[in-house]
Write a protein that holds these residues in place. Structure first.
Motif, PDB file in Angstrom:
ATOM      1  N   GLU A   1      15.686   2.680  -8.149  1.00 38.35           N
ATOM      2  CA  GLU A   1      15.271   1.394  -7.400  1.00 38.35           C
ATOM      3  C   GLU A   1      14.195   2.061  -6.498  1.00 38.35           C
ATOM      4  O   GLU A   1      13.794   3.313  -6.326  1.00 38.35           O
ATOM      5  CB  GLU A   1      16.368   1.131  -6.426  1.00 38.35           C
ATOM      6  N   GLY A   2      13.502   1.165  -6.004  1.00 36.37           N
ATOM      7  CA  GLY A   2      12.247   1.578  -5.000  1.00 36.37           C
ATOM      8  C   GLY A   2      11.861   0.440  -4.252  1.00 36.37           C
ATOM      9  O   GLY A   2      12.591  -0.829  -4.291  1.00 36.37           O
ATOM     10  N   SER A   3      11.089   0.720  -3.229  1.00 33.97           N
ATOM     11  CA  SER A   3      10.656  -0.412  -2.563  1.00 33.97           C
ATOM     12  C   SER A   3       9.230  -1.087  -2.922  1.00 33.97           C
ATOM     13  O   SER A   3       8.137  -0.489  -3.162  1.00 33.97           O
ATOM     14  CB  SER A   3      10.146   0.321  -1.192  1.00 33.97           C
ATOM     15  N   VAL A   4       9.553  -2.260  -3.138  1.00 34.34           N
ATOM     16  CA  VAL A   4       8.224  -3.127  -3.910  1.00 34.34           C
ATOM     17  C   VAL A   4       7.573  -4.057  -3.237  1.00 34.34           C
ATOM     18  O   VAL A   4       8.410  -4.767  -2.206  1.00 34.34           O
ATOM     19  CB  VAL A   4       8.793  -3.852  -5.090  1.00 34.34           C
ATOM     20  N   HIS A   5       6.491  -3.795  -2.738  1.00 35.22           N
ATOM     21  CA  HIS A   5       5.636  -5.212  -1.979  1.00 35.22           C
ATOM     22  C   HIS A   5       5.686  -6.414  -2.922  1.00 35.22           C
ATOM     23  O   HIS A   5       6.076  -7.572  -2.427  1.00 35.22           O
ATOM     24  CB  HIS A   5       4.357  -4.577  -1.798  1.00 35.22           C
TER      25      HIS A   5
ATOM     26  N   LEU B   1       3.711  -1.079  -5.005  1.00 39.11           N
ATOM     27  CA  LEU B   1       4.832  -0.497  -4.356  1.00 39.11           C
ATOM     28  C   LEU B   1       4.438  -0.293  -2.794  1.00 39.11           C
ATOM     29  O   LEU B   1       3.016  -0.276  -2.687  1.00 39.11           O
ATOM     30  CB  LEU B   1       5.090   1.047  -4.852  1.00 39.11           C
ATOM     31  N   ALA B   2       5.370  -0.298  -2.094  1.00 37.07           N
ATOM     32  CA  ALA B   2       5.078  -0.330  -0.558  1.00 37.07           C
ATOM     33  C   ALA B   2       5.290   1.174  -0.025  1.00 37.07           C
ATOM     34  O   ALA B   2       5.887   2.051  -0.499  1.00 37.07           O
ATOM     35  CB  ALA B   2       6.452  -1.144   0.069  1.00 37.07           C
ATOM     36  N   GLY B   3       4.282   1.433   0.502  1.00 35.11           N
ATOM     37  CA  GLY B   3       4.159   2.735   1.459  1.00 35.11           C
ATOM     38  C   GLY B   3       2.893   3.620   1.146  1.00 35.11           C
ATOM     39  O   GLY B   3       2.664   3.590  -0.252  1.00 35.11           O
ATOM     40  N   CYS B   4       2.332   4.261   1.975  1.00 38.97           N
ATOM     41  CA  CYS B   4       1.010   5.008   1.667  1.00 38.97           C
ATOM     42  C   CYS B   4       0.766   5.898   3.042  1.00 38.97           C
ATOM     43  O   CYS B   4       1.114   5.510   3.888  1.00 38.97           O
ATOM     44  CB  CYS B   4       0.136   3.922   1.659  1.00 38.97           C
ATOM     45  N   PRO B   5       0.854   7.013   2.207  1.00 40.34           N
ATOM     46  CA  PRO B   5       0.642   8.209   3.580  1.00 40.34           C
ATOM     47  C   PRO B   5      -0.943   8.157   4.170  1.00 40.34           C
ATOM     48  O   PRO B   5      -1.320   8.864   5.087  1.00 40.34           O
ATOM     49  CB  PRO B   5       0.671   9.523   2.653  1.00 40.34           C
TER      50      PRO B   5
ATOM     51  N   ARG C   1       3.346   0.551   5.055  1.00 42.47           N
ATOM     52  CA  ARG C   1       4.954   1.105   5.352  1.00 42.47           C
ATOM     53  C   ARG C   1       5.723   0.563   4.162  1.00 42.47           C
ATOM     54  O   ARG C   1       6.052  -0.444   3.898  1.00 42.47           O
ATOM     55  CB  ARG C   1       5.039   0.279   6.617  1.00 42.47           C
ATOM     56  N   MET C   2       6.681   1.720   3.815  1.00 39.50           N
ATOM     57  CA  MET C   2       7.585   1.575   2.813  1.00 39.50           C
ATOM     58  C   MET C   2       8.800   0.332   3.069  1.00 39.50           C
ATOM     59  O   MET C   2       9.127  -0.239   2.373  1.00 39.50           O
ATOM     60  CB  MET C   2       8.348   2.988   2.284  1.00 39.50           C
ATOM     61  N   ARG C   3       8.824   0.514   4.440  1.00 38.00           N
ATOM     62  CA  ARG C   3       9.936  -0.611   5.057  1.00 38.00           C
ATOM     63  C   ARG C   3       9.548  -1.978   4.630  1.00 38.00           C
ATOM     64  O   ARG C   3      10.543  -2.902   4.985  1.00 38.00           O
ATOM     65  CB  ARG C   3      10.371  -0.299   6.543  1.00 38.00           C
ATOM     66  N   SER C   4       8.142  -1.983   4.730  1.00 39.97           N
ATOM     67  CA  SER C   4       7.799  -3.435   4.508  1.00 39.97           C
ATOM     68  C   SER C   4       8.242  -4.092   3.135  1.00 39.97           C
ATOM     69  O   SER C   4       8.066  -5.297   2.917  1.00 39.97           O
ATOM     70  CB  SER C   4       6.348  -3.649   4.902  1.00 39.97           C
ATOM     71  N   GLY C   5       8.489  -3.300   2.392  1.00 42.50           N
ATOM     72  CA  GLY C   5       8.653  -3.808   0.887  1.00 42.50           C
ATOM     73  C   GLY C   5      10.246  -4.185   0.796  1.00 42.50           C
ATOM     74  O   GLY C   5      10.985  -4.259   1.570  1.00 42.50           O
TER      75      GLY C   5
ATOM     76  N   GLY D   1      -0.546   0.106  -1.790  1.00 41.21           N
ATOM     77  CA  GLY D   1       0.163   1.000  -1.298  1.00 41.21           C
ATOM     78  C   GLY D   1       0.005   2.532  -2.219  1.00 41.21           C
ATOM     79  O   GLY D   1      -1.240   2.684  -2.808  1.00 41.21           O
ATOM     80  N   GLU D   2       0.792   3.399  -2.320  1.00 39.60           N
ATOM     81  CA  GLU D   2       0.571   4.710  -3.160  1.00 39.60           C
ATOM     82  C   GLU D   2       2.245   4.843  -3.836  1.00 39.60           C
ATOM     83  O   GLU D   2       2.829   5.169  -3.298  1.00 39.60           O
ATOM     84  CB  GLU D   2       0.348   5.654  -2.095  1.00 39.60           C
ATOM     85  N   PRO D   3       1.667   4.730  -5.000  1.00 38.62           N
ATOM     86  CA  PRO D   3       2.811   4.667  -5.864  1.00 38.62           C
ATOM     87  C   PRO D   3       3.650   6.209  -6.078  1.00 38.62           C
ATOM     88  O   PRO D   3       4.607   6.210  -6.351  1.00 38.62           O
ATOM     89  CB  PRO D   3       2.453   4.359  -7.245  1.00 38.62           C
ATOM     90  N   LEU D   4       2.672   7.178  -5.739  1.00 42.59           N
ATOM     91  CA  LEU D   4       3.123   8.586  -6.071  1.00 42.59           C
ATOM     92  C   LEU D   4       4.179   8.883  -4.612  1.00 42.59           C
ATOM     93  O   LEU D   4       4.693   9.912  -4.614  1.00 42.59           O
ATOM     94  CB  LEU D   4       2.295   9.484  -6.299  1.00 42.59           C
ATOM     95  N   LEU D   5       4.017   8.065  -3.433  1.00 38.79           N
ATOM     96  CA  LEU D   5       5.169   8.274  -2.663  1.00 38.79           C
ATOM     97  C   LEU D   5       6.153   7.915  -2.878  1.00 38.79           C
ATOM     98  O   LEU D   5       7.425   8.365  -2.365  1.00 38.79           O
ATOM     99  CB  LEU D   5       4.753   6.956  -1.400  1.00 38.79           C
ATOM    100  N   GLN D   6       6.603   7.021  -4.357  1.00 47.44           N
ATOM    101  CA  GLN D   6       7.828   6.918  -4.863  1.00 47.44           C
ATOM    102  C   GLN D   6       7.847   7.542  -6.125  1.00 47.44           C
ATOM    103  O   GLN D   6       7.967   6.608  -7.279  1.00 47.44           O
ATOM    104  CB  GLN D   6       8.293   5.507  -4.788  1.00 47.44           C
ATOM    105  N   PRO D   7       7.748   8.848  -6.370  1.00 46.19           N
ATOM    106  CA  PRO D   7       7.353   9.191  -7.847  1.00 46.19           C
ATOM    107  C   PRO D   7       8.548   8.929  -8.892  1.00 46.19           C
ATOM    108  O   PRO D   7       8.176   8.854  -9.970  1.00 46.19           O
ATOM    109  CB  PRO D   7       6.908  10.784  -7.644  1.00 46.19           C
ATOM    110  N   VAL D   8       9.618   8.950  -8.584  1.00 44.59           N
ATOM    111  CA  VAL D   8      10.950   8.760  -9.545  1.00 44.59           C
ATOM    112  C   VAL D   8      10.795   7.349  -9.928  1.00 44.59           C
ATOM    113  O   VAL D   8      10.970   6.900 -11.117  1.00 44.59           O
ATOM    114  CB  VAL D   8      12.228   9.021  -8.919  1.00 44.59           C
ATOM    115  N   PHE D   9      10.645   6.399  -8.880  1.00 43.66           N
ATOM    116  CA  PHE D   9      10.649   5.050  -9.254  1.00 43.66           C
ATOM    117  C   PHE D   9       9.637   4.683 -10.097  1.00 43.66           C
ATOM    118  O   PHE D   9       9.438   3.990 -11.113  1.00 43.66           O
ATOM    119  CB  PHE D   9      10.533   4.219  -8.261  1.00 43.66           C
ATOM    120  N   ALA D  10       8.265   5.284  -9.501  1.00 46.72           N
ATOM    121  CA  ALA D  10       7.155   4.903 -10.484  1.00 46.72           C
ATOM    122  C   ALA D  10       6.974   5.371 -11.883  1.00 46.72           C
ATOM    123  O   ALA D  10       6.720   4.726 -12.764  1.00 46.72           O
ATOM    124  CB  ALA D  10       5.656   5.568  -9.597  1.00 46.72           C
ATOM    125  N   GLY D  11       7.747   6.542 -11.920  1.00 44.45           N
ATOM    126  CA  GLY D  11       7.916   7.124 -13.347  1.00 44.45           C
ATOM    127  C   GLY D  11       8.631   6.451 -14.007  1.00 44.45           C
ATOM    128  O   GLY D  11       8.455   6.129 -15.447  1.00 44.45           O
ATOM    129  N   GLU D  12       9.869   5.771 -13.441  1.00 44.89           N
ATOM    130  CA  GLU D  12      10.544   4.913 -14.481  1.00 44.89           C
ATOM    131  C   GLU D  12      10.054   3.705 -14.930  1.00 44.89           C
ATOM    132  O   GLU D  12      10.075   3.526 -15.942  1.00 44.89           O
ATOM    133  CB  GLU D  12      11.792   4.272 -13.595  1.00 44.89           C
TER     134      GLU D  12
END
Length: 277
Positions: free
Chosen positions: A37-41, A60-64, A77-81, A112-123
């Motif tokens: 699972e991940g945070s999706v915008h 995906l939501a969230g970016c550094p 912000r990841m919480r916005s997703g 956002g930045e997908p590699l902030l959620q690398p496991v979900f992006a990889g899936e």
């Protein structure tokens, strides 16, 4: 929720009723030992801006990074997703695979930045490629490139990589982060022989100095795996989003580059033997 051609594309549990069973032990499933699972915008279909052909794009939501000209500050912000399962996303993408394949397109994981959620992006990348048979692209700033495992990158056919400035001080001013992690990731992609489309945003008075553009161009030309450079003119289409979020848009008074300025920047990349569009 995002809307495409008058059709709502829901994010989250509303899509689960049509979701298929997970496709077995993907690299992400092996890491998490549970459905990913991940945070999706949002997700959408796009043509011409997120890789070749018509593409199913998952944002995906969230970016550094805190880029001054970000046109989607609502993805920072990841919480916005919305917390969403990979099954939900794959089920939605499956509806369009025939149309996407006919156009020579594919699937892009963006942010956002997908590699902030690398496991979900990889899936998502693994299943888009192996379950749906789609060409895959990863859209990234490269700042978190160290989080991209070799297994994740094996499932990526194309990387859309942003290098926002060659001057280190300018890069930090624009993004709030250092440049070196992005350059390290770019070198790693070259070592792996991974195809890369480079993106460079041309901002008058900020990134448009010839020596700055040429610095990016010289670095890119030396990698040997950059097949296209997109020189993107700065615009203020996202300014209203900054206002809605109560965030100051500091480039309010900055003009978009002229056609001549864009052409001159493209010529710098072309002079280094790169195809600039």
């Amino acid at each position: 929720m995002t809307v495409l051609f008058g059709t709502s594309l829901p994010v989250g549990p509303a899509a689960a009723a049509t979701a298929p069973a997970s496709c077995g032990r993907t690299p992400a499933a092996a890491v998490t030992q549970r459905p990913s699972e991940g945070s999706v915008h949002s997700w959408d279909l796009s043509t011409g801006v997120d890789g070749p052909g018509t593409r199913f794009v998952t944002f995906l939501a969230g970016c550094p990074l805190t880029c001054l000209y970000c046109h989607n500050p609502d993805t920072m912000r990841m919480r916005s997703g919305t917390r969403t399962s990979a099954d939900d996303v794959i089920a939605e993408a499956r509806k369009y695979t025939r149309f996407i394949s006919a156009s020579g397109g594919g699937a892009t994981v963006s942010g956002g930045e997908p590699l902030l959620q690398p496991v979900f992006a990889g899936e998502l990348l693994h299943r888009m490629k192996h379950e749906l048979g789609l060409h895959t692209a990863l859209d990234t700033s490269g700042f978190l490139g160290a989080r991209a495992t070799d297994a994740l990158l094996r499932d990526v056919d194309l990387v859309l990589l942003d290098i926002k400035s060659w001057d280190r001080d300018t890069y930090r001013h624009v993004t709030g982060r250092p440049l070196e992690p992005t350059l390290d990731f770019a070198r790693r992609l070259a070592d792996l022989g991974k195809e890369v489309h480079l993106r460079f945003v041309l901002v008058p008075g900020l990134t448009d100095a010839r020596e700055n553009v040429d610095g990016v161009a010289a670095f890119a030309a030396g990698l040997g795996n950059i097949t296209r450079v997109d020189v993107l003119p700065f615009h203020k289409l996202g300014e209203s989003k900054w206002d809605a979020l109560g965030m100051p848009f500091t480039l309010h008074g900055t003009p978009s580059p002229t056609a001549r300025q864009v052409a001159d920047a493209k010529a710098v990349f072309a002079s280094r033997g790169l195809r600039a569009v």
